[in-house]
Design a protein around this motif. Sequence first.
Motif, mmCIF file in Angstrom:
data_model
loop_
_atom_site.group_PDB
_atom_site.id
_atom_site.type_symbol
_atom_site.label_atom_id
_atom_site.label_comp_id
_atom_site.label_asym_id
_atom_site.label_seq_id
_atom_site.Cartn_x
_atom_site.Cartn_y
_atom_site.Cartn_z
ATOM 1 N N GLY A 45 0.814 -1.212 0.000
ATOM 2 C CA GLY A 45 0.000 0.000 0.000
ATOM 3 C C GLY A 45 0.843 1.255 0.000
ATOM 4 N N CYS A 46 1.861 1.313 0.887
ATOM 5 C CA CYS A 46 2.727 2.490 0.939
ATOM 6 C C CYS A 46 3.508 2.643 -0.356
ATOM 7 C CB CYS A 46 3.683 2.401 2.134
ATOM 8 S SG CYS A 46 2.889 2.748 3.720
ATOM 9 N N ALA A 47 3.856 1.532 -0.987
ATOM 10 C CA ALA A 47 4.580 1.608 -2.262
ATOM 11 C C ALA A 47 3.774 2.375 -3.298
ATOM 12 C CB ALA A 47 4.886 0.203 -2.775
ATOM 13 N N GLU A 48 2.445 2.281 -3.220
ATOM 14 C CA GLU A 48 1.615 2.983 -4.187
ATOM 15 C C GLU A 48 1.701 4.492 -3.996
ATOM 16 O OE1 GLU A 48 -0.087 1.716 -6.886
ATOM 17 O OE2 GLU A 48 1.209 0.065 -6.315
ATOM 18 N N GLY A 51 -0.230 5.920 6.368
ATOM 19 C CA GLY A 51 -0.545 4.734 7.164
ATOM 20 C C GLY A 51 -1.236 3.669 6.354
ATOM 21 N N ARG A 52 -0.641 2.486 6.287
ATOM 22 C CA ARG A 52 -1.170 1.355 5.525
ATOM 23 C C ARG A 52 -1.532 1.780 4.110
ATOM 24 N NH1 ARG A 52 0.065 -3.628 6.665
ATOM 25 N NH2 ARG A 52 -1.867 -4.496 5.893
ATOM 26 N N GLY A 53 -0.653 2.546 3.503
ATOM 27 C CA GLY A 53 -0.839 2.898 2.113
ATOM 28 C C GLY A 53 -1.699 4.117 1.895
ATOM 29 N N TYR A 54 -2.985 4.047 2.249
ATOM 30 C CA TYR A 54 -3.877 5.161 1.983
ATOM 31 C C TYR A 54 -4.655 5.592 3.228
ATOM 32 C CZ TYR A 54 -2.916 3.782 -2.778
ATOM 33 O OH TYR A 54 -2.285 3.446 -3.934
ATOM 34 N N GLY A 55 -4.402 4.993 4.372
ATOM 35 C CA GLY A 55 -5.177 5.310 5.559
ATOM 36 C C GLY A 55 -5.010 6.755 5.977
ATOM 37 N N GLY A 56 -6.073 7.347 6.465
ATOM 38 C CA GLY A 56 -6.003 8.681 7.034
ATOM 39 C C GLY A 56 -5.801 9.788 6.037
ATOM 40 N N GLY A 57 -6.045 9.552 4.757
ATOM 41 C CA GLY A 57 -5.842 10.589 3.754
ATOM 42 C C GLY A 57 -6.964 11.612 3.778
ATOM 43 N N THR A 58 -6.955 12.489 2.773
ATOM 44 C CA THR A 58 -7.980 13.521 2.675
ATOM 45 C C THR A 58 -9.362 12.894 2.524
ATOM 46 O OG1 THR A 58 -6.375 14.924 1.563
ATOM 47 C CG2 THR A 58 -8.679 15.555 1.361
ATOM 48 N N ALA A 59 -10.354 13.509 3.124
ATOM 49 C CA ALA A 59 -11.715 13.002 3.015
ATOM 50 C C ALA A 59 -12.107 12.872 1.554
ATOM 51 C CB ALA A 59 -12.688 13.949 3.736
ATOM 52 N N PRO A 60 -12.686 11.742 1.149
ATOM 53 C CA PRO A 60 -13.007 11.538 -0.258
ATOM 54 C C PRO A 60 -13.873 12.639 -0.847
ATOM 55 C CG PRO A 60 -13.231 9.487 0.952
ATOM 56 C CD PRO A 60 -12.968 10.558 1.967
ATOM 57 N N ALA A 61 -14.833 13.180 -0.070
ATOM 58 C CA ALA A 61 -15.723 14.202 -0.617
ATOM 59 C C ALA A 61 -14.961 15.415 -1.103
ATOM 60 C CB ALA A 61 -16.757 14.603 0.437
ATOM 61 N N ALA A 62 -13.812 15.707 -0.482
ATOM 62 C CA ALA A 62 -13.028 16.866 -0.871
ATOM 63 C C ALA A 62 -12.355 16.669 -2.219
ATOM 64 C CB ALA A 62 -11.971 17.167 0.193
ATOM 65 N N ARG A 63 -12.316 15.437 -2.704
ATOM 66 C CA ARG A 63 -11.623 15.163 -3.954
ATOM 67 C C ARG A 63 -12.582 15.061 -5.145
ATOM 68 N NH1 ARG A 63 -8.561 11.260 -0.799
ATOM 69 N NH2 ARG A 63 -9.570 9.544 -1.900
ATOM 70 N N SER A 67 -11.703 -3.080 -3.651
ATOM 71 C CA SER A 67 -10.449 -2.778 -4.332
ATOM 72 C C SER A 67 -9.346 -2.511 -3.325
ATOM 73 C CB SER A 67 -10.603 -1.544 -5.233
ATOM 74 O OG SER A 67 -11.700 -1.672 -6.104
ATOM 75 N N THR A 68 -8.128 -2.936 -3.667
ATOM 76 C CA THR A 68 -6.952 -2.619 -2.865
ATOM 77 C C THR A 68 -5.724 -2.813 -3.747
ATOM 78 O OG1 THR A 68 -5.831 -2.997 -0.751
ATOM 79 C CG2 THR A 68 -6.625 -4.939 -1.918
ATOM 80 N N VAL A 69 -4.561 -2.851 -3.119
ATOM 81 C CA VAL A 69 -3.311 -3.094 -3.834
ATOM 82 C C VAL A 69 -2.673 -4.339 -3.233
ATOM 83 C CG1 VAL A 69 -1.016 -2.214 -4.366
ATOM 84 C CG2 VAL A 69 -2.973 -0.660 -4.354
ATOM 85 N N VAL A 70 -2.321 -5.303 -4.070
ATOM 86 C CA VAL A 70 -1.674 -6.533 -3.635
ATOM 87 C C VAL A 70 -0.376 -6.689 -4.419
ATOM 88 C CG1 VAL A 70 -1.841 -9.039 -3.490
ATOM 89 C CG2 VAL A 70 -3.848 -7.637 -3.003
ATOM 90 N N ASP A 71 0.737 -6.755 -3.712
ATOM 91 C CA ASP A 71 2.049 -6.883 -4.356
ATOM 92 C C ASP A 71 2.286 -5.781 -5.379
ATOM 93 O OD1 ASP A 71 2.570 -9.115 -2.853
ATOM 94 O OD2 ASP A 71 1.998 -10.542 -4.406
ATOM 95 N N GLY A 72 1.852 -4.576 -5.031
ATOM 96 C CA GLY A 72 2.092 -3.443 -5.908
ATOM 97 C C GLY A 72 1.193 -3.365 -7.119
ATOM 98 N N ARG A 73 0.182 -4.222 -7.196
ATOM 99 C CA ARG A 73 -0.719 -4.233 -8.341
ATOM 100 C C ARG A 73 -2.160 -4.065 -7.874
ATOM 101 N NH1 ARG A 73 1.673 -6.019 -12.929
ATOM 102 N NH2 ARG A 73 -0.340 -6.533 -13.862
#
Length: 301
Positions: free
Chosen positions: A35-38, A80-92, A120-126
């Motif tokens: 996740g962080c790799a993404e 955190g864990r790739g995408y955790g705690g990011g900007t609220a989706p509504a703002a995007r 959906s998620t990311v597994v092994d960078g894909r």
Amino acid sequence: MSLAMRPNCECCDTDLPADAVGAVVCSLECTFCAGCAEHLDRACPSCGGALMPRPTRVGAALGQHPASTERVHRGTPCPGRGYGGGTAPAARLQRHPERASADRAELDALLDEVLAGTLSTVVDGRPWVVPMLFARDGDRVLLHGSTGAGALRQVAAGAPAALTVVAVDGLVVAHTTFESSANYRSAVLHGDLETLTGDDRTRALEVLSERLIPGRTAEVRAMTRREQSATLAMALPITDGRWLLKVRRGGPSEPDEPTDAWTGVVPFRVVAGDIEPAARTVAADIPVPASVRALADRWAR
């Protein structure tokens, strides 16, 4: 020289066991979770090299060549864990922001109506996307799958994920195909999946069954312990600031040019067809149970 198999993600510090998938490394063995790799654009922040999936080390090989126990943590800000705690989706929401809705009751109504979504998620960078049945249970969404699905096990181990749900309520026929659209309700929920165990797993599986066919659990035997052990139950929390609801209703906009083209809306709805009993139940003259009749009646509306 064998890989050190470092035990954690340098960005978010999550554990990365040597015998499990989920780690990516650069040529110098800087180690990150998939996740962080993404959000690092799959490039090592130290050397700039590509981050690639790290192979696993299991069984006797792991015993002969133990994984490193030295944790490396950069200490710099990380979602955190790739995408955790990011900007609220509504703002995007960039296109048609007026269609965004903050109405939690409307979100719940959509989740209670639609039977399936895409996880959906990311597994092994894909990217990894799979359609799944689900059920809302208060402030969380319940999902389930086979414990034999390796990628699903990784996703359930606290991986950041997104669930997408959509209902198409009609096609909007405008005076041109460019101006035509659709009436819809769509939601995207972001969060970290939790694997459920024990009584919580048992209850979650019952809630899922009752969500799909209310009353059915009382008509058949309970799941055996073996069946429960073969089933992976997961929960995705519905967290303020981490869901986006988008809605379009109404007819086409007024034409901005002379036209004699017909315009309007063709409404859609999900309707149950005729019940189709299995050959075995027909031969045994087993009547349609109350739960199935009620389900057909509900979706006949």
